[in-house]
Scaffold this active site. Structure first.
Site, short mmCIF file in Angstrom:
data_model
loop_
_atom_site.label_atom_id
_atom_site.label_comp_id
_atom_site.label_asym_id
_atom_site.label_seq_id
_atom_site.Cartn_x
_atom_site.Cartn_y
_atom_site.Cartn_z
N THR A 194 101.44 11.12 50.38
CA THR A 194 100.67 10.02 50.98
C THR A 194 99.25 10.53 51.07
O THR A 194 99.02 11.73 51.04
CB THR A 194 101.21 9.75 52.41
OG1 THR A 194 102.57 9.33 52.33
CG2 THR A 194 100.42 8.71 53.16
N VAL A 223 110.33 0.59 54.19
CA VAL A 223 108.95 0.75 54.62
C VAL A 223 108.86 2.02 55.45
O VAL A 223 109.65 2.23 56.37
CB VAL A 223 108.49 -0.48 55.44
CG1 VAL A 223 107.13 -0.23 56.06
CG2 VAL A 223 108.46 -1.72 54.55
N GLY A 224 107.90 2.87 55.13
CA GLY A 224 107.73 4.12 55.88
C GLY A 224 106.72 3.96 57.00
O GLY A 224 106.45 2.86 57.50
N ASP A 225 106.13 5.07 57.38
CA ASP A 225 105.18 5.06 58.49
C ASP A 225 103.78 4.59 58.08
O ASP A 225 103.00 4.14 58.91
CB ASP A 225 105.07 6.46 59.09
CG ASP A 225 104.61 7.50 58.07
OD1 ASP A 225 105.07 7.43 56.91
OD2 ASP A 225 103.79 8.37 58.41
N GLY A 248 108.35 9.64 56.76
CA GLY A 248 107.92 8.50 57.55
C GLY A 248 108.85 8.13 58.68
O GLY A 248 108.41 7.70 59.74
#
Ligand code: GLY
Length: 343
Positions: A194, A223-225, A248
């Site tokens: 990321t 969906v991650g962080d 995440g």
């Protein structure tokens, strides 16, 4: 493991980092030029901090500067963790997550599971500027991006496609795919790379952006962080800004970036603030499949932070990483503080 033992480990880590020239745990790394702008980014962000600083010096808005920085990496096909060229989901489709937060206006925008657009951070900014919402996902986010003139592209590069095929062919010896000629990839860790970029401008205004292609080969829609305000990014214009990379799920569970900022509010240096959240993540991780040993997760999380005074820091669980900082004078990679030696 007891809290006191964790502290001993931490002190040992601090001593070790002293020997290796890494900033001792908890000591703020500070810009030598108070009042100068600062840009802080993750290990893949040296070009981002350079670009952000160029714009900060030209008096651009701090969020525009941060976004322009990460756009370089989003558009780079060779970074397989962000934007164009990012590793796809389990079906071979690239899905991108990003959020932005602008300290002076206390506004934020985000997109999740966005397909076909190379620069989700820019779409997140338009969500912030042109809607009363904060987070758009999936088909709705793409429709919104089209409405605002974003160009669509196939985000799956040949290198990312080949990595995905290898992963898929390695999943099971019982399925109908032959093993990859170069050998299986079952044990290879799935990347969660990321980029985050945090800025402090000459007016002491804070902003930030985080953007990613997320966990490689994820379940579609995961969906991650990175697009979650408070998890992958948080900016409080009175206090500081923080962003994260790595697993995440652990960052969402800990409300990581928000807690880093709260820690700074209560007087911790940026580095101490990051380490504190990492310690909590280690303590609270109890699922055996996520552990090498008690309080020793088998994943990595990194936090990066800058406060209102221009002090900055970054930390991760295990020794080994670096982060990018332009302190107003020099653009350089700096060692991340850490909790533990790598097992
Ligand atoms: N930190 C990136 C992700 O887990 O998606």
């Amino acid at each position: 493991m007891s809290r006191s033992l964790s502290r001993r480990d931490l002190l040992a880590a601090g001593a070790a980092v002293g020997l290796t020239g890494i900033t001792p745990v908890g000591r703020a790394q500070t810009s030598p030029n108070r009042g100068m702008p600062v840009a802080v980014s993750s290990g893949n962000g040296l070009r981002a901090t350079a670009k952000a600083m160029e714009l900060l010096r030209a008096k651009a808005d701090g969020l525009d500067a941060a976004i322009a920085g990460v756009n370089i990496v989003e558009e780079d096909p060779n970074d397989m963790s962000v934007g164009y060229g990012g590793l796809p989901n389990e079906r071979g489709v690239v899905e991108l997550d990003s959020c932005v937060m602008h300290g002076p206006s206390y506004k934020a925008g985000a997109v999740a599971a966005l397909q076909n657009i190379k620069t989700p951070s820019r779409v997140a900014k338009v969500v912030m500027d042109r809607t009363d919402h904060i987070l758009l996902v999936g088909a709705g986010a793409l429709e919104f991006a089209r409405m605002h003139g974003f160009e669509e592209a196939n985000l799956l590069t040949d290198a990312a496609r080949k990595a995905w095929v290898k992963w898929k062919e390695s999943l099971s010896k019982e399925d109908d795919y032959e093993e990859p000629p170069s050998g299986g990839a079952q044990d290879a860790p799935r990347p969660t790379g990321t980029i985050t970029c945090l800025t402090l401008n000459e007016k002491f205004e804070l902003s930030g952006v985080t953007t990613t292609s997320g966990l490689a080969y994820k379940i579609p829609g995961r969906v991650g962080d990175s697009p979650i305000i408070g998890a992958g990014l948080y900016v409080d214009n009175e206090v500081g800004a923080a962003g994260s990379t790595g697993r995440g799920e652990a960052v969402i569970l800990s409300s990581g970036s928000r807690i880093v900022v709260e820690n700074m509010r209560h007087g911790m240096t940026p580095e101490e603030a990051c380490l504190d959240v990492l310690r909590r993540i280690c303590r609270y991780t109890v699922d055996p499949k996520l552990l090498r040993a008690p309080e020793r997760p088998n994943f990595e999380v990194n936090f990066y932070a800058v406060n209102k005074k221009g002090e900055f820091g970054g930390a991760r669980i295990y020794k080994g990483g670096t982060f990018a900082v332009h302190d107003g004078t020099t653009n350089a990679m700096r060692p991340l503080a850490y909790l533990y030696e790598r097992p």
